[in-house]
Write a protein that holds these residues in place. Structure first.
Motif, PDB file in Angstrom:
ATOM      1  N   ILE A 147      11.074   4.844   2.293  1.00 28.44           N
ATOM      2  CA  ILE A 147      10.007   5.719   2.761  1.00 28.44           C
ATOM      3  C   ILE A 147      10.466   7.160   2.642  1.00 28.44           C
ATOM      4  N   ASN A 148       9.582   8.045   2.166  1.00 31.60           N
ATOM      5  CA  ASN A 148       9.963   9.444   2.052  1.00 31.60           C
ATOM      6  C   ASN A 148       9.552  10.207   3.305  1.00 31.60           C
ATOM      7  N   GLY A 185       6.034   9.960   4.490  1.00 26.95           N
ATOM      8  CA  GLY A 185       5.513   8.681   4.953  1.00 26.95           C
ATOM      9  C   GLY A 185       5.087   7.717   3.859  1.00 26.95           C
ATOM     10  N   ASP A 186       5.271   8.092   2.613  1.00 22.15           N
ATOM     11  CA  ASP A 186       4.939   7.172   1.519  1.00 22.15           C
ATOM     12  C   ASP A 186       6.026   6.111   1.407  1.00 22.15           C
ATOM     13  N   ALA A 187       5.599   4.844   1.335  1.00 23.88           N
ATOM     14  CA  ALA A 187       6.551   3.736   1.347  1.00 23.88           C
ATOM     15  C   ALA A 187       6.382   2.845   0.126  1.00 23.88           C
ATOM     16  N   ASN A 188       7.480   2.234  -0.261  1.00 23.62           N
ATOM     17  CA  ASN A 188       7.474   1.235  -1.318  1.00 23.62           C
ATOM     18  C   ASN A 188       8.281   0.034  -0.862  1.00 23.62           C
ATOM     19  N   TYR A 189       7.876  -1.132  -1.338  1.00 22.64           N
ATOM     20  CA  TYR A 189       8.497  -2.376  -0.892  1.00 22.64           C
ATOM     21  C   TYR A 189       8.880  -3.257  -2.086  1.00 22.64           C
ATOM     22  N   THR A 194       7.419  -3.958   7.318  1.00 22.85           N
ATOM     23  CA  THR A 194       6.856  -2.612   7.388  1.00 22.85           C
ATOM     24  C   THR A 194       7.960  -1.618   7.710  1.00 22.85           C
ATOM     25  N   SER A 214       8.991   2.317   8.667  1.00 24.24           N
ATOM     26  CA  SER A 214       8.434   3.514   9.280  1.00 24.24           C
ATOM     27  C   SER A 214       9.593   4.429   9.668  1.00 24.24           C
ATOM     28  N   ARG A 215       9.271   5.666  10.015  1.00 23.58           N
ATOM     29  CA  ARG A 215      10.326   6.599  10.399  1.00 23.58           C
ATOM     30  C   ARG A 215       9.807   7.638  11.367  1.00 23.58           C
TER      31      ARG A 215
END
Length: 120
Positions: free
Chosen positions: A50-51, A54-58, A67, A69-70
């Motif tokens: 996650i950057n 808030g953009d996430a990749n899995y 999921t 999150s940060r």
């Protein structure tokens, strides 16, 4: 820079765990934060990243179950793991891409790892 993970443990298949990772030290900024895992005899693979926006990749194997999150103000990243499977068993490592105070380049930092074991 130190990264400390917590939240690993033993859980039955279908159960849930939440991993946490806190970064501390002479941190000016953190870009991406992520989780990797390494099973015995296998390479370390990306689980989720996650950057700061808030953009996430899995990884395909965890999509829909995990999921990431940060909390940027706490330099903390989480991994909520649901519907766990025995094949999720591995040591999970936290990673952060960090610019240290007074530094001029970004660098990768790793936690010590936390064991996740899923029994069938």
């Amino acid at each position: 820079v130190q990264l400390v993970e917590s939240g690993g443990g033993l859980v039955q298949a279908g159960g849930s765990l939440r991993l946490s990772c806190v970064a501390s030290g002479s941190i000016f900024s953190i870009n991406a934060m992520g989780w990797y895992r390494q099973a015995p005899g296998k390479q370390r693979d990306l689980v989720a990243v996650i950057n700061s926006g808030g953009d996430a990749n899995y990884a395909d194997s965890v999509k829909g179950r995990f999921t990431i999150s940060r909390e940027n103000d706490k330099n903390t990243v989480y991994l909520q793991m649901n519907s766990l499977k025995p094949e999720d068993t591995a040591v999970y490592y936290c990673n952060a891409h960090v610019l240290i105070v007074g530094g001029d380049r970004w660098g990768d930092h790793w936690g010590q790892g936390t064991q996740v074991t899923v029994s069938s």
